[in-house]
Design a protein around this motif. Structure first.
Motif, PDB file in Angstrom:
ATOM      1  N   SER A   1      10.716  -3.011  -1.802  1.00  0.00           N
ATOM      2  CA  SER A   1       9.846  -1.925  -2.755  1.00  0.00           C
ATOM      3  C   SER A   1       8.699  -3.633  -3.853  1.00  0.00           C
ATOM      4  N   LEU A   2       7.513  -3.147  -3.516  1.00  0.00           N
ATOM      5  CA  LEU A   2       6.307  -3.825  -3.791  1.00  0.00           C
ATOM      6  C   LEU A   2       5.569  -2.971  -5.652  1.00  0.00           C
ATOM      7  N   ILE A   3       5.845  -3.497  -6.357  1.00  0.00           N
ATOM      8  CA  ILE A   3       5.539  -2.588  -7.208  1.00  0.00           C
ATOM      9  C   ILE A   3       4.361  -3.494  -8.718  1.00  0.00           C
ATOM     10  N   SER A   4       3.196  -3.439  -8.500  1.00  0.00           N
ATOM     11  CA  SER A   4       2.033  -4.001  -9.551  1.00  0.00           C
ATOM     12  C   SER A   4       1.425  -2.929 -10.372  1.00  0.00           C
ATOM     13  N   GLU A   5       1.130  -3.041 -11.348  1.00  0.00           N
ATOM     14  CA  GLU A   5      -0.102  -2.485 -12.107  1.00  0.00           C
ATOM     15  C   GLU A   5       0.531  -0.920 -12.611  1.00  0.00           C
TER      16      GLU A   5
ATOM     17  N   LEU B   1       7.838  -1.113   1.132  1.00  0.00           N
ATOM     18  CA  LEU B   1       7.403   0.069   0.095  1.00  0.00           C
ATOM     19  C   LEU B   1       6.375  -0.047  -1.002  1.00  0.00           C
ATOM     20  N   ASP B   2       4.722   0.559  -0.695  1.00  0.00           N
ATOM     21  CA  ASP B   2       3.617  -0.093  -1.703  1.00  0.00           C
ATOM     22  C   ASP B   2       4.260   0.483  -2.658  1.00  0.00           C
ATOM     23  N   PHE B   3       4.717   0.380  -3.602  1.00  0.00           N
ATOM     24  CA  PHE B   3       4.297   2.048  -4.913  1.00  0.00           C
ATOM     25  C   PHE B   3       3.059   1.727  -5.857  1.00  0.00           C
ATOM     26  N   GLY B   4       2.758   3.130  -5.659  1.00  0.00           N
ATOM     27  CA  GLY B   4       1.466   3.257  -7.179  1.00  0.00           C
ATOM     28  C   GLY B   4       0.459   2.168  -6.245  1.00  0.00           C
ATOM     29  N   ALA B   5       0.225   2.443  -5.121  1.00  0.00           N
ATOM     30  CA  ALA B   5      -0.618   1.568  -3.594  1.00  0.00           C
ATOM     31  C   ALA B   5      -1.998   1.422  -4.517  1.00  0.00           C
ATOM     32  N   GLY B   6      -2.398   2.475  -4.952  1.00  0.00           N
ATOM     33  CA  GLY B   6      -3.894   2.284  -5.000  1.00  0.00           C
ATOM     34  C   GLY B   6      -4.713   1.730  -3.990  1.00  0.00           C
ATOM     35  N   SER B   7      -5.035   1.038  -3.502  1.00  0.00           N
ATOM     36  CA  SER B   7      -6.672   0.161  -1.980  1.00  0.00           C
ATOM     37  C   SER B   7      -5.360  -0.052  -1.328  1.00  0.00           C
TER      38      SER B   7
END
Length: 166
Positions: A140-144, A80-86
């Protein structure tokens, strides 16, 4: 050059989305042109919240580089790329061997750009506008994303469906 969503013309009339190589990776993304990006980052131009996907934020770049250097973290997994943006982190996960990547962002334009960026990198990602209906994931990948007031609620929701975090 990628056409930006038509409803953004009033906010970003003179801006183009250009194919941009991301340093220290083999990933390319459709991003706003560099001169405009510098003006935004320097505070000369206030960027509307709805177009945060048009820049590749440093946290996402670091996660992408880490995943590409450590593919065993995602190989064969659902990510999961949460808050994926680009979509950079999710794209990196897919390039590193993830079986399935779900890019989640509450901005429909970000979801459209995630697909376009995935296509540019010869990978496929799924997208969702929220965590509703997202099944259990391995990582889950979470950043920014923890600038929001509901960060505890968001983290609890992600924790309920994820076996690990990065």
């Amino acid at each position: 050059m990628l056409e930006k969503p038509a409803h953004l013309d009033g906010m970003l009339s003179d801006v183009k989305l250009v194919e941009t190589p991301i340093p220290h990776t083999d990933i390319r993304l459709w991003l706003i042109e560099e001169d405009f990006n510098h003006k935004v980052m320097g505070g000369e131009i206030k960027l509307p919240k709805k177009v945060y996907w048009s820049m590749c934020w440093q946290g996402g770049q670091v996660i992408a580089r880490y995943i590409l250097d450590n593919p065993q973290l995602v190989d064969g997994k659902t990510v999961l790329d949460f808050g994926a943006g680009s979509g950079i982190a999710g794209i990196a996960a897919k390039k590193a061997g993830a079986d399935r990547v779900i890019c989640v962002d509450n901005d429909p334009d970000a979801l459209e750009v995630c697909h376009k960026n995935a296509e540019l990198n010869d990978v496929e990602v799924e997208t969702a506008g929220s965590l509703d209906g997202v099944e259990r994931v391995d990582l889950s990948l979470i950043s920014e994303v923890f600038y929001v007031a509901q960060k505890d609620e968001v983290m609890a929701s992600i924790n309920a469906i994820s076996d690990g975090f990065l």
